[in-house]
Design a protein around this motif. Structure first.
Motif, mmCIF file in Angstrom:
data_model
loop_
_atom_site.group_PDB
_atom_site.id
_atom_site.type_symbol
_atom_site.label_atom_id
_atom_site.label_comp_id
_atom_site.label_asym_id
_atom_site.label_seq_id
_atom_site.Cartn_x
_atom_site.Cartn_y
_atom_site.Cartn_z
ATOM 1 N N TYR A 282 32.396 15.988 43.317
ATOM 2 C CA TYR A 282 33.499 16.469 44.137
ATOM 3 C C TYR A 282 34.852 16.378 43.423
ATOM 4 O O TYR A 282 35.718 17.252 43.608
ATOM 5 N N GLN A 283 35.049 15.378 42.597
ATOM 6 C CA GLN A 283 36.303 15.309 41.847
ATOM 7 C C GLN A 283 36.316 16.330 40.708
ATOM 8 O O GLN A 283 37.349 16.961 40.435
ATOM 9 N N ALA A 284 35.172 16.528 40.077
ATOM 10 C CA ALA A 284 35.086 17.534 39.013
ATOM 11 C C ALA A 284 35.388 18.925 39.564
ATOM 12 O O ALA A 284 35.997 19.751 38.864
ATOM 13 N N GLU A 285 34.969 19.183 40.784
ATOM 14 C CA GLU A 285 35.260 20.483 41.383
ATOM 15 C C GLU A 285 36.763 20.706 41.488
ATOM 16 O O GLU A 285 37.283 21.762 41.096
ATOM 17 N N ALA A 286 37.487 19.731 42.020
ATOM 18 C CA ALA A 286 38.935 19.888 42.183
ATOM 19 C C ALA A 286 39.629 20.052 40.838
ATOM 20 O O ALA A 286 40.578 20.833 40.706
ATOM 21 N N ARG A 287 39.160 19.331 39.825
ATOM 22 C CA ARG A 287 39.757 19.471 38.494
ATOM 23 C C ARG A 287 39.490 20.857 37.918
ATOM 24 O O ARG A 287 40.358 21.464 37.285
ATOM 25 N N LEU A 288 38.286 21.371 38.126
ATOM 26 C CA LEU A 288 37.953 22.712 37.651
ATOM 27 C C LEU A 288 38.798 23.771 38.367
ATOM 28 O O LEU A 288 39.368 24.662 37.723
ATOM 29 N N ILE A 289 38.896 23.659 39.672
ATOM 30 C CA ILE A 289 39.625 24.664 40.450
ATOM 31 C C ILE A 289 41.118 24.622 40.126
ATOM 32 O O ILE A 289 41.795 25.653 40.137
ATOM 33 N N ALA A 290 41.644 23.448 39.810
ATOM 34 C CA ALA A 290 43.071 23.352 39.487
ATOM 35 C C ALA A 290 43.451 24.309 38.369
ATOM 36 O O ALA A 290 44.562 24.868 38.364
ATOM 37 N N GLY A 291 42.543 24.537 37.453
ATOM 38 C CA GLY A 291 42.816 25.455 36.359
ATOM 39 C C GLY A 291 42.775 26.913 36.766
ATOM 40 O O GLY A 291 43.191 27.785 35.996
ATOM 41 N N MET A 292 42.276 27.206 37.963
ATOM 42 C CA MET A 292 42.207 28.579 38.464
ATOM 43 C C MET A 292 43.373 28.927 39.380
ATOM 44 O O MET A 292 43.606 30.111 39.652
ATOM 45 N N VAL A 293 44.063 27.919 39.887
ATOM 46 C CA VAL A 293 45.181 28.180 40.789
ATOM 47 C C VAL A 293 46.244 28.977 40.038
ATOM 48 O O VAL A 293 46.581 28.677 38.894
ATOM 49 N N GLY A 294 46.755 30.001 40.696
ATOM 50 C CA GLY A 294 47.706 30.893 40.069
ATOM 51 C C GLY A 294 47.073 32.146 39.497
ATOM 52 O O GLY A 294 47.771 33.069 39.090
ATOM 53 N N GLN A 295 45.738 32.193 39.517
ATOM 54 C CA GLN A 295 45.021 33.363 39.025
ATOM 55 C C GLN A 295 44.329 34.068 40.187
ATOM 56 O O GLN A 295 43.821 33.420 41.104
ATOM 57 N N GLY A 296 44.301 35.397 40.159
ATOM 58 C CA GLY A 296 43.568 36.155 41.167
ATOM 59 C C GLY A 296 44.029 35.927 42.584
ATOM 60 O O GLY A 296 43.254 36.097 43.528
ATOM 61 N N GLY A 297 45.280 35.516 42.753
ATOM 62 C CA GLY A 297 45.802 35.303 44.097
ATOM 63 C C GLY A 297 45.551 33.932 44.679
ATOM 64 O O GLY A 297 45.952 33.659 45.811
ATOM 65 N N MET A 298 44.893 33.026 43.911
ATOM 66 C CA MET A 298 44.650 31.678 44.437
ATOM 67 C C MET A 298 45.953 30.887 44.413
ATOM 68 O O MET A 298 46.557 30.676 43.373
ATOM 69 N N LEU A 299 46.361 30.421 45.594
ATOM 70 C CA LEU A 299 47.650 29.763 45.762
ATOM 71 C C LEU A 299 47.581 28.250 45.649
ATOM 72 O O LEU A 299 48.565 27.606 45.275
ATOM 73 N N ALA A 300 46.445 27.672 45.996
ATOM 74 C CA ALA A 300 46.329 26.211 46.083
ATOM 75 C C ALA A 300 44.881 25.892 46.401
ATOM 76 O O ALA A 300 44.032 26.791 46.518
ATOM 77 N N GLN A 301 44.590 24.595 46.566
ATOM 78 C CA GLN A 301 43.245 24.209 46.964
ATOM 79 C C GLN A 301 43.277 23.070 47.967
ATOM 80 O O GLN A 301 44.234 22.288 48.036
ATOM 81 N N ILE A 302 42.197 22.998 48.747
ATOM 82 C CA ILE A 302 41.916 21.873 49.634
ATOM 83 C C ILE A 302 40.757 21.114 48.995
ATOM 84 O O ILE A 302 39.686 21.675 48.766
ATOM 85 N N GLY B 235 46.472 36.458 49.322
ATOM 86 C CA GLY B 235 46.406 35.161 48.682
ATOM 87 C C GLY B 235 45.257 34.366 49.263
ATOM 88 O O GLY B 235 44.739 34.686 50.337
ATOM 89 N N THR B 236 44.841 33.331 48.539
ATOM 90 C CA THR B 236 43.746 32.488 49.010
ATOM 91 C C THR B 236 44.078 31.019 48.797
ATOM 92 O O THR B 236 44.885 30.652 47.951
#
Length: 285
Positions: free
Chosen positions: A61-81, A48-49
């Motif tokens: 920086y806010q756009a990054e978190a919004r983009l990554i939120a859509g990837m959580v749950g895929q490819g082993g991504m568990l969450a984000q900082i 997991g990552t």
């Protein structure tokens, strides 16, 4: 040994700006995608990552978190900082509230890329305490010369937990072991601080990227914090400046070979789950 990578960056230039990488030949002009990461870690025990904000341009920086939120749950991504700007009151509370919906399990503001005084302001510290009130950790990314600055911040933010990134960034290339070691020992005196075993090969000369040369640094981290206060991170693709990700995984196994299975598990997965409140891992080894 299974690993949760608590420091997975991505570089996605079609969506976000990464001006800091432009002067680094190994990173400039390239994307580093989830598919690239999957190829490097296949069969390597990464279960997991946690995505770590990648120091995007301030406007993004806010756009990054919004983009990554859509990837959580895929490819082993568990969450984000996620990245944040505690030095600015305007919009800070709203950003923390929005991040409740973005799978955010911690925050970071890289302190070695801004003036030292930023983290000393009362605005910064007041807002940092709000992160602690939400029960979330703050990743502390400082250079070894800034350890005293970090200590001042920790003292001022009682109730806030901290994750010290990259073993406190020893200047390995300059053979500056002693000052880093002394600062790390003082940081370890604070029970609310854990340390991330990550990033150190990027701080080393090519001839130092061996288990023999780096083991003293890892041994000191182990001696200061103990396995239950250490978690692991890959720091890809920044680690390409040193060992590369497969090389870093191999070195990690060598560094920790003398520990018990429970101690290796603490560093590999269980401390990360505890500190970041992670769900079950998302993929097999």
């Amino acid at each position: 040994m299974q690993l949760i990578d608590t420091h997975q960056h991505l570089i996605l230039r079609a969506h976000l700006g990464y001006a800091w990488s432009d002067a680094i030949p190994a990173l400039a002009g390239r994307d580093f995608s989830p598919a690239d990461y999957a190829g490097l870690t296949q069969g390597q025990g990464v279960v997991g990552t946690v995505f770590m904000e990648t120091g995007v341009d301030d406007a993004d920086y806010q756009a990054e978190a919004r983009l990554i939120a859509g990837m959580v749950g895929q490819g082993g991504m568990l969450a984000q900082i996620a990245s944040c700007r505690p030095e600015v009151d305007a919009g800070f509370d709203a950003w923390l509230e929005e991040c409740d919906r973005l799978h955010v399990v911690g925050f970071r503001r890289i302190l070695h890329v801004v003036p030292d005084g930023i983290s000393q302001s009362e605005t910064f510290r007041r807002n940092l305490r709000k992160i602690g009130q939400k029960g979330l950790p703050f990743d502390l990314c400082v250079l070894a010369r800034q350890h005293e600055l970090a200590i001042d911040l920790i003292r001022a933010c009682d109730g806030q937990s901290f994750v010290l990134d990259h073993c406190g960034n020893p200047d390995i290339a300059a053979d500056a072991f002693a000052p880093w070691a002394a600062g790390l020992r003082r940081l370890a005196d604070f029970p609310q601080v854990v340390v991330k075993l990550s990033g150190i090969t990027a701080n080393a000369r090519a001839d130092q990227i061996t288990a023999h040369s780096l083991q003293p640094y890892v041994d000191h981290v182990l001696d200061c914090f103990g396995p239950d206060r250490i978690l692991w991170g890959g720091d890809w693709p920044v680690c390409d400046l040193g060992s590369g990700l497969p090389g870093w995984i191999s070195l990690t196994h060598q560094f920790l070979a003398g520990l018990s299975e429970d101690e290796r598990s603490a560093i590999g997965t269980t401390t990360a789950r505890r500190i970041y409140g992670l769900p079950a891992a998302g993929r097999g080894a």
